[in-house]
Design a protein around this motif. Structure first.
Motif, PDB file in Angstrom:
ATOM      1  N   TYR A  43       0.861  -1.182   0.000  1.00 52.68           N
ATOM      2  CA  TYR A  43       0.000   0.000   0.000  1.00 52.68           C
ATOM      3  C   TYR A  43       0.896   1.231   0.000  1.00 52.68           C
ATOM      4  O   TYR A  43       1.515   1.556   1.032  1.00 52.68           O
ATOM      5  N   ARG A 127       3.039   0.652   3.265  1.00 50.24           N
ATOM      6  CA  ARG A 127       2.839  -0.490   4.160  1.00 50.24           C
ATOM      7  C   ARG A 127       2.866  -1.786   3.362  1.00 50.24           C
ATOM      8  O   ARG A 127       2.457  -1.804   2.196  1.00 50.24           O
ATOM      9  N   SER A 129       1.885  -6.073   3.676  1.00 53.50           N
ATOM     10  CA  SER A 129       1.338  -7.183   4.447  1.00 53.50           C
ATOM     11  C   SER A 129       1.425  -8.429   3.575  1.00 53.50           C
ATOM     12  O   SER A 129       1.505  -8.336   2.338  1.00 53.50           O
TER      13      SER A 129
HETATM   14  O1  LIG Z   1      -3.229  -5.712   4.381  1.00 52.65           O
HETATM   15  C1  LIG Z   1      -3.971  -6.120   5.285  1.00 52.65           C
HETATM   16  O2  LIG Z   1      -3.766  -5.879   6.463  1.00 52.65           O
HETATM   17  C2  LIG Z   1      -5.193  -6.931   4.926  1.00 52.65           C
HETATM   18  C3  LIG Z   1      -4.981  -7.881   3.776  1.00 52.65           C
HETATM   19  C4  LIG Z   1      -6.183  -8.699   3.484  1.00 52.65           C
HETATM   20  O3  LIG Z   1      -7.210  -8.569   4.101  1.00 52.65           O
HETATM   21  C5  LIG Z   1      -6.156  -9.686   2.405  1.00 52.65           C
HETATM   22  O4  LIG Z   1      -5.134  -9.798   1.702  1.00 52.65           O
HETATM   23  O5  LIG Z   1      -7.181 -10.385   2.225  1.00 52.65           O
END
Ligand SMILES: O=C(O)CCC(=O)C(=O)O
Ligand SMILES: [Fe+2]
Length: 194
Positions: A43, A127, A129
């Protein structure tokens, strides 16, 4: 998600532990290594964070998601069912967020709930994840075990059985939604009359 187990207290925590034990017993059925996948989300920082979302609201359709979020930058939010408020999930270093998916909700006859969540962005920092999605194999029938079903009660059968393969097709026919994924299409309505 873990946060929700805390908010709901011991009762829900107990359900979660019990379901995880049952899940381990059924692992051959509920986890298919070939279907399991990892998604990495990046992000970028955003000059107008109040006008955009990193990832729109959704529930994860799989059984379980193991999510790693970067230690310093938060952004994950869950929709708290009790008051419909978005709640931020602060990253805890060296920890994962365990997210219950729709398929697990259906298999546990609604005793565990998948959670609507989203990712927001901010002006200062990008960010990252990484989400590891556990999926059953496509032919396996997702159906609650009989011990979780009591006809004509509030524990009546909630969902029609489906295969992960079928569910996947339903998901493809659905646009990104602002609530749960296609799970509601399998809801037995009204599920208390059986
Ligand atoms: O980036 C996040 O914290 C959430 C990611 C998420 O919900 C997903 O990849 O399904
Ligand atoms: Fe997600």
């Amino acid at each position: 998600m873990m946060l929700i187990t805390k908010v709901y207290g011991d009762q829900h925590h107990h359900q979660f532990s019990y379901a995880m034990l049952a899940y381990m017993e059924e692992l051959d059925k509920l986890e298919e290594k070939e279907a399991t996948m990892i998604r990495v989300n990046r992000y970028p920082k955003c000059p107008l964070p109040e006008k955009c979302l990193g990832l729109g609201s959704h529930s994860d359709p799989h059984t379980l998601t193991i999510l790693l979020q970067s230690d310093e930058v938060g952004g994950l939010q869950v929709l708290r069912p009790i008051d419909n408020q978005w709640v931020g999930i602060r990253p805890v270093p060296h920890s994962f967020v365990i997210n219950i998916g729709d398929t697990l909700e259906a298999w546990r006859n609604g005793r565990l709930k998948s959670v609507v969540h989203r990712a927001v962005v901010n002006k200062e920092k990008s960010r990252l994840s990484a989400a590891y999605f556990l999926s059953p194999s496509s032919q396996v029938m997702i159906e609650s075990p009989p011990q979780l079903i009591q006809p004509r009660s509030s524990n009546a059968k909630m969902y029609k059985p489906f295969t992960w393969g079928e569910f996947g097709k339903e998901l493809l026919s659905q646009k990104r939604v602002s609530e749960k994924t296609a799970l509601y299409r399998y809801l037995i309505s009204p599920y208390t009359i059986q």
